[in-house]
Scaffold this motif. Structure first.
Motif, PDB file in Angstrom:
ATOM      1  N   CYS A 739       5.027  23.486 -23.544  1.00 34.35           N
ATOM      2  CA  CYS A 739       4.692  23.139 -24.931  1.00 34.35           C
ATOM      3  C   CYS A 739       3.451  23.880 -25.425  1.00 34.35           C
ATOM      4  CB  CYS A 739       4.474  21.629 -25.065  1.00 34.35           C
ATOM      5  SG  CYS A 739       5.991  20.686 -24.814  1.00 34.35           S
ATOM      6  N   LEU A 740       2.810  24.654 -24.542  1.00 36.36           N
ATOM      7  CA  LEU A 740       1.661  25.446 -24.988  1.00 36.36           C
ATOM      8  C   LEU A 740       2.141  26.583 -25.890  1.00 36.36           C
ATOM      9  CD1 LEU A 740      -0.664  25.827 -21.852  1.00 36.36           C
ATOM     10  CD2 LEU A 740      -0.937  24.310 -23.814  1.00 36.36           C
ATOM     11  N   VAL A 741       1.416  26.778 -26.981  1.00 35.04           N
ATOM     12  CA  VAL A 741       1.732  27.847 -27.927  1.00 35.04           C
ATOM     13  C   VAL A 741       0.740  29.000 -27.786  1.00 35.04           C
ATOM     14  CG1 VAL A 741       1.922  28.435 -30.370  1.00 35.04           C
ATOM     15  CG2 VAL A 741       2.771  26.236 -29.551  1.00 35.04           C
ATOM     16  N   SER A 742      -0.522  28.649 -27.492  1.00 32.21           N
ATOM     17  CA  SER A 742      -1.585  29.650 -27.433  1.00 32.21           C
ATOM     18  C   SER A 742      -2.416  29.445 -26.172  1.00 32.21           C
ATOM     19  CB  SER A 742      -2.474  29.522 -28.676  1.00 32.21           C
ATOM     20  OG  SER A 742      -3.568  30.399 -28.616  1.00 32.21           O
ATOM     21  N   LEU A 743      -2.765  30.540 -25.498  1.00 31.02           N
ATOM     22  CA  LEU A 743      -3.555  30.482 -24.269  1.00 31.02           C
ATOM     23  C   LEU A 743      -4.693  31.493 -24.346  1.00 31.02           C
ATOM     24  CD1 LEU A 743      -3.988  29.505 -21.311  1.00 31.02           C
ATOM     25  CD2 LEU A 743      -2.431  31.352 -20.612  1.00 31.02           C
ATOM     26  N   LYS A 744      -5.884  31.050 -23.969  1.00 27.48           N
ATOM     27  CA  LYS A 744      -7.043  31.935 -23.915  1.00 27.48           C
ATOM     28  C   LYS A 744      -7.624  31.887 -22.507  1.00 27.48           C
ATOM     29  CE  LYS A 744     -11.421  32.921 -26.303  1.00 27.48           C
ATOM     30  NZ  LYS A 744     -12.305  32.526 -27.430  1.00 27.48           N
ATOM     31  N   LEU A 745      -7.834  33.049 -21.913  1.00 21.61           N
ATOM     32  CA  LEU A 745      -8.440  33.166 -20.584  1.00 21.61           C
ATOM     33  C   LEU A 745      -9.752  33.920 -20.739  1.00 21.61           C
ATOM     34  CD1 LEU A 745      -5.229  34.195 -18.586  1.00 21.61           C
ATOM     35  CD2 LEU A 745      -6.206  31.896 -18.826  1.00 21.61           C
TER      36      LEU A 745
END
Length: 1030
Positions: A739-745
């Motif tokens: 369900c994640l739409v956006s990921l930042k690492l």
């Protein structure tokens, strides 16, 4: 608001009874009969509510009846909010009793809720249950009386037609709208149609009162338009969409005799014959209908007109605009400029006065016009009000009052907004009204607003949609009806924030003036922004400009039934027991952007609290370990001093949204991972000192993500240090968070050097396959090619920044959904080769018979701060013209190419000539040969000449397809004298340079470097480059 409140209450009553039956929990014995009576009374009243809410604007007695009804409804909602958690508590106690009596040796985990308000003794529980039963009966009696009173008002049970002003094609004197008129006229006269259709439909969209009809009148009466069409027809459509009436009006407009028949087929046949071979303009003003079948029935006979016919539609609903036309032909009407708004006001209020009289009132008039915020209808209404006011004192009184307090004005200004408001579903009305808690001109964040709606129980699940998804649907609905404006969007065009027009805000305050109160602290006292009947009725309180110091009960003006308390532009340092005792019904508490250092333990007594915002309290160091069992949202954004959250966080079983962005030293408790309701966790911080903490086992680790597959929306992992064991990343099972739409690492550490461990970590952090946006920053690996990168087929946005040691851009051309690509601060990259496209480089090596599309959906490509980037390689031996088999297509959707601060890039790739680029920007830090090549006769020109907008440095080379620069006036690089270069360096850089051979570089300026043998000089701070011949 009563209409929406009722539907929620009926659903809650049914839900609670269902819980009592299903879970075999009897909190209030024999209550089913009373609830049945309540539900019956609610439903009896519900059928007349729509008519009552429409009549309350003009009928005071109806408004008072609705106020009494809302009072009972709010009290009922408060009671249900106490009742539901008590059922849960009793259920938990039964579970605990069962666990205690179990003979099993297996360790059991049960809920333990030690908060003061939760620890009832047997006597207090009996008292509470009795109180609930008594209160239900008392509310039922009051509701029955109100239900019987409805007979006194002769309410209509069917939808009552709202009086709507009819429009015509005649236009009054106007101010402004010149550009908008020209745009509409151009569309009316243009030769192209939608997909080859005979009749092009042009929708004009905007909020009520903004001037859509006026714009249509201006275009309709334009001389060129009159001469272009054989026939012009004006029809005021309004609501409902009556096909028979509209068809007859069209026939009348064609100067035909109006038929007596009411058969739609007959009327359509007449229209079909009447327009045959004629080029016509049909204006359909004020369209509300969203039924495509009705629209299609009307449009079909009109297709028999000549090519070039036009239909101009005005509407305030974006759904209608999309239904009748295409987005490229829409005209979104914005507010008037302040100058034009003043001209309109002046024309009505002052133009007919003596000069000396009008001069004395102009300064006040200009301030009054600011209230309009560019809304023409408001300027007209206020102008009409001031037309007969001669005394300066009268003008000052109007200036110092709100629009809804001015006799006659509120009806004129608010009538169009009322039409839009009545068109909303009850649940959406309630959501809109809640927006009045924000100050005027406030930047409303969409996700924050949806969480607020949830806190007030305004969102109910629809089918399989979660409440957040329902909230997004409601938000989009309000956007499409023009209640919001000035949108903020992400790089994919998704709306993330907005504002409300001041007049819309005034309108909402008018509708909620007894429920919502705004107080401004003024010299230590509170100033009311609006009039209201009594503090007891106030449910939502906004406090502004509270001074430095504690928030005390007197600040709230004795409002004791608050659901919402929000502060803005305040400097509150603390709040205590007395204040909490006064606001026991509170559901939303926003104390963000204050100066709080601590939160009292007594906050645990706010049993109804669902939303707590303490963001931007920079000195807040800790939170009390209390249990707020109803809490859904906790916002702690940029609470810099906060280092740890209470261990009891794991007991907040209803917590759904936890925001801790900017709390860089924060350590989360491990119990967070047990919260099955938690759907939004914006960031997890990985710290290097966790292993020296005495209580490390109680702290959240990256591997704890494995049990949090329910996370949705945006998520960030912030590495303050490198992982000692990469298996932590693998165990987190990021790939399962579908369900994640956006990921930042984000990788940040004290030492900047190549780190192989980060390559391993990146490989282990495989995102879910449905991810749409990925952001990687601070990465210190030497290569960026994780095994999962090219498998993200749903990825639409990719940002890669601060990759300090990576020398090669990864192969990204096969990412089939990618629309936006940003590459920023890659100081080691010297060449972007064909591997970037995802192939090995030559046409001969492509043996596949099937066509290959590289970057098939890429629209925006940005390179920024690649300081040593010299070469961007194209396809060797390939051109689209020579590719007879069409085996390769590169960037077929590319619209914008932006190159900033890449001072040594010399050439552009050959495939650009075949892209549909609309904009090319190369900033002022360019390589001179590249700049020269981007002009006519330059080496790059054949690759880019098709691009309508080309900007190099501060100048447009080509704008809207027109070449801008006379090459005869441009000095070439070769003709630049050495003395000119020397003078340029001395004047612009002030570095005391001489030419090579004399080679003097000031030693105390380490920022100046020789980057290439050819003589390219680059200054890291001032970003200036030039070229000369050795």
């Amino acid at each position: 608001m009563a209409e929406a409140l009722f539907s929620v209450l009926i659903e809650q009553l049914a839900s609670i009874i269902q819980k009592q039956v299903q879970q075999e929990v009897r909190l209030v014995v024999g209550v089913e009969k009373e609830v049945a009576k309540l539900t019956s009374n609610f439903k009896t009243i519900e059928v007349v509510l729509k008519n009552a809410e429409e009549r309350q604007v003009k009928e005071v007695d109806v408004r008072q009846w609705l106020e009494r009804l809302k009072d009972v409804s709010y009290e009922m909602d408060d009671l249900l909010d106490e009742w539901s958690p008590e059922i849960l508590k009793q259920q938990i106690q039964q579970q605990e009793a069962g666990n205690a009596g179990s003979t099993s040796t297996t360790k059991k985990v049960c809920f333990c809720v030690p908060a003061p308000w939760f620890c009832f003794g047997q006597v207090s529980q009996v008292t509470l249950r009795r109180d609930i039963a008594v209160k239900i009966k008392e509310l039922n009696e009051r509701l029955a009386l109100i239900a019987s009173e409805r007979q006194n008002y002769n309410f209509q049970y069917t939808k009552r037609e709202i009086e709507r002003q009819k429009s015509s094609s005649f236009v009054d004197k106007t101010f402004g709208r010149v550009d908008e008129k020209d745009k509409v006229v151009e569309k009316l006269l243009s030769g192209s149609g939608q997909g080859g259709a005979t009749c092009l439909v042009i929708p004009i969209i905007g909020m009520g009162g903004i001037g859509k009809t006026t714009l249509a009148q201006l275009a309709y009466n334009d001389e060129k338009v009159q001469g272009h069409f054989h026939t012009r027809i004006w029809v005021c459509v309004s609501d409902p969409f009556d096909e028979i009436k509209i068809a007859k009006a069209i026939i009348e407009g064609m100067k035909k005799e109006t038929p007596a028949s009411n058969e739609l087929h007959t009327l359509k046949s007449i229209i079909h014959e009447s327009v045959k071979g004629k080029k016509f303009l049909l204006v359909l003003d004020d369209v509300w209908n969203q039924d495509y079948l009705k629209w299609e029935q009307l449009k079909l006979p009109l297709q028999n007109g000549a090519v070039g016919s036009r239909i101009l539609v005005t509407t305030r609903k974006e759904e209608v605009a999309r239904m009748v036309g295409v987005s490229t032909d829409m005209v979104n009407l914005e507010v008037l400029s302040e100058d034009n708004c003043w001209a309109l006001f002046y024309h009505i209020a002052l133009a007919d006065r003596e000069k000396n009289e009008s001069n004395g009132l102009e300064s006040i008039g200009k301030q009054i016009v600011k209230k309009c915020k560019g809304l023409p209808l408001a300027a007209k209404a206020l102008g009409g009000l001031m037309r007969y006011k001669k005394m300066r004192k009268e003008w000052e009184d109007v200036l110092n009052n709100e629009i809804w307090e001015l006799d006659g004005v509120e009806e004129q200004v608010f009538q169009p907004l009322l039409l839009s408001y009545y068109d909303l579903a009850p649940a959406i009305k309630r959501c809109l009204l809640y927006c009045v808690i924000f100050p005027k001109d406030y930047n409303i964040v969409k996700d924050e607003l949806i969480e607020l709606w949830m806190s007030q129980n305004y969102l109910n699940s629809i089918g399989n949609k979660e409440k957040e998804a329902v909230g997004e649907m409601y938000f989009d609905n309000l956007v499409m009806r023009s209640f919001f404006q000035e949108f903020e969007k992400d790089n994919l065009g998704n709306i993330t924030g907005c504002k409300m027009h001041d007049v819309v805000h005034d309108f909402l305050q008018f509708l909620t003036k007894n429920e919502c109160l705004v107080l401004e602290a003024e010299d230590g006292n509170n100033k009311r922004i609006m009039e209201f009947d009594g503090y007891k009725k106030v449910r939502h309180l906004t406090l502004m400009f509270a001074p430095n110091g504690p928030l005390i009960p007197s600040s709230l003006c004795n409002c004791k039934n608050l659901w919402t308390l929000a502060t803005f532009d305040s400097k509150i340092t603390s709040f205590g027991r007395e204040l909490i005792s006064q606001v026991k019904c509170l559901r939303m508490l926003n104390l963000s952007h204050n100066s709080l250092k601590e939160v009292p333990n007594k906050v645990g007594e706010l049993a109804h609290l669902r939303y707590l915002d303490l963001s931007y309290n920079h000195d807040l160091m800790k939170l009390p370990d209390t249990n707020l069992i109803n809490l859904q949202t906790l916002r702690l954004i940029y609470c810099w001093a906060l280092e740890i959250l209470p261990e009891g966080m794991g007991k907040l079983i209803n917590l759904q949204h936890l925001h801790v962005m900017g709390c860089v030293d924060l350590k989360l408790p491990k119990g967070i991972a047990r919260l099955k309701s938690l759907r939004m966790l914006d960031v997890v911080y990985i710290h290097g000192n966790d292993d020296v903490d005495n209580n490390k086992e109680a702290l959240f680790e990256l591997s704890d993500l494995r049990n949090m597959d329910q996370l949705r929306g945006s998520f960030c992992i912030w590495f303050g240090t490198d992982l000692k064991d990469v298996r932590q990343a693998e165990k987190g099972h990021l790939v399962n968070k579908n369900c994640l739409v956006s990921l930042k690492l984000s990788f940040f550490s004290d030492t900047w050097q190549p780190k192989p461990i980060q390559e391993e970590t990146m490989n282990a952090l495989q995102p879910p396959p449905n991810l749409e946006s990925l952001f990687i920053e601070g990465y210190c690996g030497t290569t960026l090619r994780p095994h999962w990168m090219t498998s993200l087929n749903k990825l639409r946005s990719l940002t890669l920044q601060y990759c300090h040691f990576v020398e090669c851009v990864p192969p990204l051309g096969r990412l089939e959904s990618l629309e936006v690509l940003v590459i920023y601060k890659w100081p080691r990259v010297k060449k972007v080769g064909v591997e970037f496209l995802g192939i090995d480089g030559t046409i001969e090596t492509q043996t596949s018979s099937s066509p290959l599309i590289l970057f098939p959906n890429l629209k925006t490509l940005l390179f920024d701060s690649l300081y040593t980037w010299e070469e961007w390689e194209g396809m060797t031996g390939w051109s689209e013209e020579g590719d007879s088999q069409n085996t390769i297509t590169i960037m077929p959707c590319l619209s914008s190419l932006l190159i900033y601060d890449c001072g040594v890039l010399r050439t552009l790739p050959n495939f650009l000539r075949n892209t549909p680029l609309k904009k090319l920007v190369i900033d002022e830090n360019y390589y001179p040969t590249l700049a020269q090549g981007c002009r006519k006769e330059g080496g790059e020109w054949p690759k880019i000449s098709h691009i309508p907008n080309i900007k190099v440095g501060k100048e447009f080379v080509q704008k809207d397809g027109v070449y801008q620069i006379d090459d005869d006036e441009m000095p070439s690089v070769a003709s630049t004298s050495s003395s000119g270069i020397k003078k340029f360096l001395k004047n612009c850089l002030g570095l005391g340079l001489a030419l090579p051979g004399q080679a003097l570089i000031r030693a105390n300026d380490p920022h100046f470097q020789i980057l290439a043998v050819e003589g390219i000089f680059w200054h890291a701070k001032r970003k200036v480059s030039f070229e000369f011949t050795l």
